[in-house]
Design a protein around this motif. Structure first.
Motif, PDB file in Angstrom:
ATOM      1  N   SER A   1       2.540  12.610   2.008  1.00 22.83           N
ATOM      2  CA  SER A   1       1.789  13.200   3.391  1.00 22.83           C
ATOM      3  C   SER A   1       0.965  11.831   3.978  1.00 22.83           C
ATOM      4  O   SER A   1       0.385  12.013   5.002  1.00 22.83           O
ATOM      5  CB  SER A   1       0.698  14.170   3.313  1.00 22.83           C
ATOM      6  OG  SER A   1       1.295  15.287   2.665  1.00 22.83           O
ATOM      7  N   GLY A   2       1.149  10.645   3.410  1.00 20.56           N
ATOM      8  CA  GLY A   2       0.538   9.287   3.943  1.00 20.56           C
ATOM      9  C   GLY A   2      -0.602   8.952   3.478  1.00 20.56           C
ATOM     10  O   GLY A   2      -1.307   8.247   3.980  1.00 20.56           O
ATOM     11  N   GLU A   3      -1.168   9.588   2.385  1.00 19.05           N
ATOM     12  CA  GLU A   3      -2.468   9.260   1.796  1.00 19.05           C
ATOM     13  C   GLU A   3      -2.456   8.246   1.121  1.00 19.05           C
ATOM     14  O   GLU A   3      -1.579   8.230  -0.161  1.00 19.05           O
ATOM     15  CB  GLU A   3      -3.107  10.536   0.992  1.00 19.05           C
ATOM     16  CG  GLU A   3      -4.385  10.279   0.368  1.00 19.05           C
ATOM     17  CD  GLU A   3      -5.447   9.815   1.334  1.00 19.05           C
ATOM     18  OE1 GLU A   3      -5.899   8.578   1.184  1.00 19.05           O
ATOM     19  OE2 GLU A   3      -5.880  10.545   2.227  1.00 19.05           O
ATOM     20  N   TYR A   4      -3.225   7.152   1.194  1.00 18.67           N
ATOM     21  CA  TYR A   4      -3.119   5.915   0.326  1.00 18.67           C
ATOM     22  C   TYR A   4      -4.178   5.801  -0.853  1.00 18.67           C
ATOM     23  O   TYR A   4      -4.161   5.153  -1.835  1.00 18.67           O
ATOM     24  CB  TYR A   4      -3.099   4.759   1.014  1.00 18.67           C
ATOM     25  CG  TYR A   4      -4.471   4.431   1.596  1.00 18.67           C
ATOM     26  CD1 TYR A   4      -5.330   3.373   0.857  1.00 18.67           C
ATOM     27  CD2 TYR A   4      -5.067   4.775   2.889  1.00 18.67           C
ATOM     28  CE1 TYR A   4      -6.578   3.095   1.525  1.00 18.67           C
ATOM     29  CE2 TYR A   4      -6.199   4.654   3.285  1.00 18.67           C
ATOM     30  CZ  TYR A   4      -7.124   3.605   2.615  1.00 18.67           C
ATOM     31  OH  TYR A   4      -8.416   3.352   3.027  1.00 18.67           O
TER      32      TYR A   4
ATOM     33  N   LYS B   1       0.943  -1.183   0.071  1.00 15.75           N
ATOM     34  CA  LYS B   1      -0.003   0.028   0.012  1.00 15.75           C
ATOM     35  C   LYS B   1       0.806   1.184  -0.128  1.00 15.75           C
ATOM     36  O   LYS B   1       1.278   1.929   1.098  1.00 15.75           O
ATOM     37  CB  LYS B   1      -0.969   0.020   1.227  1.00 15.75           C
ATOM     38  CG  LYS B   1      -1.974   0.956   1.092  1.00 15.75           C
ATOM     39  CD  LYS B   1      -2.913   1.152   2.485  1.00 15.75           C
ATOM     40  CE  LYS B   1      -3.722   0.079   2.677  1.00 15.75           C
ATOM     41  NZ  LYS B   1      -4.496  -0.159   3.637  1.00 15.75           N
ATOM     42  N   PRO B   2       1.034   1.884  -1.175  1.00 14.93           N
ATOM     43  CA  PRO B   2       1.874   2.916  -1.322  1.00 14.93           C
ATOM     44  C   PRO B   2       1.108   4.370  -0.783  1.00 14.93           C
ATOM     45  O   PRO B   2       0.067   4.122  -0.694  1.00 14.93           O
ATOM     46  CB  PRO B   2       2.438   3.010  -2.658  1.00 14.93           C
ATOM     47  CG  PRO B   2       1.512   2.138  -3.344  1.00 14.93           C
ATOM     48  CD  PRO B   2       1.102   1.074  -2.521  1.00 14.93           C
ATOM     49  N   THR B   3       1.653   5.276  -0.498  1.00 12.40           N
ATOM     50  CA  THR B   3       0.985   6.429  -0.022  1.00 12.40           C
ATOM     51  C   THR B   3       1.531   7.799  -0.646  1.00 12.40           C
ATOM     52  O   THR B   3       2.874   7.730  -1.451  1.00 12.40           O
ATOM     53  CB  THR B   3       0.929   6.647   1.387  1.00 12.40           C
ATOM     54  OG1 THR B   3       2.190   7.113   1.960  1.00 12.40           O
ATOM     55  CG2 THR B   3       0.601   5.359   2.241  1.00 12.40           C
TER      56      THR B   3
ATOM     57  N   TYR C   1      -3.633  -0.103  -8.023  1.00  8.56           N
ATOM     58  CA  TYR C   1      -2.823  -1.126  -7.345  1.00  8.56           C
ATOM     59  C   TYR C   1      -1.706  -1.522  -7.979  1.00  8.56           C
ATOM     60  O   TYR C   1      -1.824  -1.645  -9.502  1.00  8.56           O
ATOM     61  CB  TYR C   1      -3.586  -2.549  -6.815  1.00  8.56           C
ATOM     62  CG  TYR C   1      -4.991  -2.152  -5.849  1.00  8.56           C
ATOM     63  CD1 TYR C   1      -4.725  -2.581  -4.412  1.00  8.56           C
ATOM     64  CD2 TYR C   1      -5.810  -1.657  -6.042  1.00  8.56           C
ATOM     65  CE1 TYR C   1      -5.682  -2.726  -3.671  1.00  8.56           C
ATOM     66  CE2 TYR C   1      -7.072  -1.384  -5.325  1.00  8.56           C
ATOM     67  CZ  TYR C   1      -6.846  -2.081  -3.927  1.00  8.56           C
ATOM     68  OH  TYR C   1      -8.042  -1.978  -3.136  1.00  8.56           O
ATOM     69  N   ILE C   2      -0.633  -1.667  -7.620  1.00 10.57           N
ATOM     70  CA  ILE C   2       0.362  -2.554  -8.153  1.00 10.57           C
ATOM     71  C   ILE C   2       0.912  -3.484  -7.222  1.00 10.57           C
ATOM     72  O   ILE C   2       1.606  -3.125  -6.027  1.00 10.57           O
ATOM     73  CB  ILE C   2       1.789  -1.693  -8.706  1.00 10.57           C
ATOM     74  CG1 ILE C   2       1.269  -0.361  -9.665  1.00 10.57           C
ATOM     75  CG2 ILE C   2       2.671  -2.404  -9.352  1.00 10.57           C
ATOM     76  CD1 ILE C   2       2.430   0.322 -10.048  1.00 10.57           C
TER      77      ILE C   2
END
Length: 452
Positions: free
Chosen positions: A231-234, A226-228, A249-250
């Motif tokens: 600022s941490g938003e996924y 789960k990349p973001t 998704y990857i």
């Protein structure tokens, strides 16, 4: 300046997950639902395509995966995208690049790839004939013997009942197709696309029969990643407001490939951190929102040089059953181990259960060679209590750390049917004069269940 700052961010993230080989080949893959803004000369003449180009020139992915190619024939899409790359992406156009488009009839379902590496074995699965969206697959021929298999999709959208069922049907089908590939091919693979679903904020109610993301990950042999944003938003949709859901998704195959870094890319978020807009006066904070209603996702992988791969077939588990004490059917399962690379490999096979026996536990396979391993039940199985027993047989490529393939072994021991036993076996015989008395006057019989 832009490249220095971006690489500094990536290197810091790589350090968090551990060192990588100095000989490894680094490959960055980017996925983006471009909302029909690439693929025809008309679509590519607008501000959306220019914003896409600015972002690509900034990130410079090696492989760019495209969902929702603009409406038009696949040949038209290929010509238009090729021309667009040569005109708008100097980081690719200065060298060799390759464009391939799937053969789906609908533009919403059509996918494409732009790559600095040769694209081989392209195939659009004919799932559309059953009312589903066809998966686009191809192989990227990286440096040396490294290969990367790509499965690229765009799942059905929306949350009405029929769409939910179609989405799950597609997940069942696509994960099965990936499992079939993995059973006979040890190459690393990734699965990417707009999946139109988010386990943390589901469009359709998750249930025992509806769980497309879990189906793809579990049955397709994938690892969640789960990349973001910085600022941490996924979440990846929508760019028009605060993102509300993760659609994009990857994911890489478990034990075959692992990401070293990854991001959800937002020009607005990068600008907040002093990036992107500082690289060029043409780069705009609003570029992500202009380019598409989705944010893009990009992930970096490292490939060791001289990768050698192990394949195991069939993909099915060893499943046997029978009554307590035996016999059990079948008694064994033959697995074929194949070295699909040109280099020789050392391999090992392990199990835990004492009721299983392996015909061999290690060996060497020359390039292109194969061998058969029998997984069989032994006499210890006859002593097992009624119930289900399971173990895993793990085949490991010792010449390529992390390259292992697992096959389950399941033994169902059934309780024998209840059987009535009566003792003693003799009849009741008595005698005496007319009118009695008679002897003996009674006989005691013991009834017992000789089964389980």
């Amino acid at each position: 300046m832009r490249q220095f700052v971006l690489k500094t961010v990536v290197v810091c993230l790589v350090a968090l997950v551990g060192p990588t080989s100095s000989r490894a080949q680094q490959v960055t893959v980017m996925h983006w639902n471009v909302h029909g803004n690439l693929g025809t000369f008309s679509a590519q003449s607008g501000p959306e395509a220019l914003a896409i180009a600015r972002i690509l020139n900034y990130l410079q992915p090696d492989v760019f995966l495209i969902n929702e190619v603009a409406d038009g024939a696949a040949t038209t899409n290929t010509i238009a995208i090729t021309q667009w790359v040569s005109t708008n992406l100097p980081y690719l156009a200065s060298g060799s690049y390759y464009v391939s488009v799937s053969t789906e009839s609908s533009s919403i379902q059509r996918n494409a790839v732009i790559s600095r590496y040769p694209v081989a074995n392209t195939f659009t699965y004919p799932d559309v004939s059953s009312g589903l969206r066809g998966m686009f697959s191809f192989q990227l021929q990286l440096a040396g013997t490294n290969r990367l298999q790509v499965f690229y999709v765009h799942l059905k959208c929306c949350s009405d009942g029929s769409s939910c069922q179609t989405k799950q049907d597609e997940a069942d089908l696509f994960s099965g197709e990936m499992a079939d590939f993995a059973a006979t091919n040890g190459s690393p693979y990734i699965f990417a696309g707009d999946l139109n679903e988010d386990n943390l904020n589901p469009e359709c109610t998750l249930s025992a029969t509806y769980h497309p993301i879990d189906t793809l990950i579990t049955n397709g042999g994938l690892a969640e990643f789960k990349p973001t944003t910085l600022s941490g938003e996924y979440r990846t949709w929508s760019t028009a407001s605060t993102p509300s859901i993760r659609f994009d998704y990857i994911l890489a195959a478990t034990n075959r490939l692992a990401p070293t870094s990854g991001f959800v890319f937002s020009t607005k978020d990068w600008a907040v951190h002093g990036l992107y807009t500082n690289a060029s006066a043409q780069n705009l904070t609003s570029d992500s929102a202009t380019a598409s209603d989705h944010y893009s996702v990009f992930v970096t992988y490292n490939f060791p040089t001289g990768t050698v791969a192990l394949a195991v077939s069939p993909a099915s588990a060893f499943a046997s059953s029978g009554n307590q004490g035996g016999p059990f059917t079948p008694t064994n399962q033959i697995y074929t181990l194949s070295n699909i690379s040109a280099s020789s490999i050392n391999w090992a096979a392990t199990k835990t259960a004492n009721w299983l026996t392996l015909s061999a536990t290690n060996g060497n396979l020359a390039g292109g060679a194969s061998t058969n391993i029998s997984v069989s039940l032994n006499v210890n199985a006859n002593s097992l209590s009624a119930g289900n027993n399971s173990d895993n047989v793990v085949f490991t490529n010792l010449s390529n750390t992390g390259d292992s393939i697992t096959r389950a072994a399941n033994l169902t021991v059934n309780a024998t049917a209840g059987q009535l036993a009566v003792t003693p076996v003799s009849g009741f015989t008595f005698a005496g004069l007319a009118g009695g008395p008679f002897a003996p006057v009674s006989q005691t019989y013991t009834l017992s269940n000789s089964g389980n």
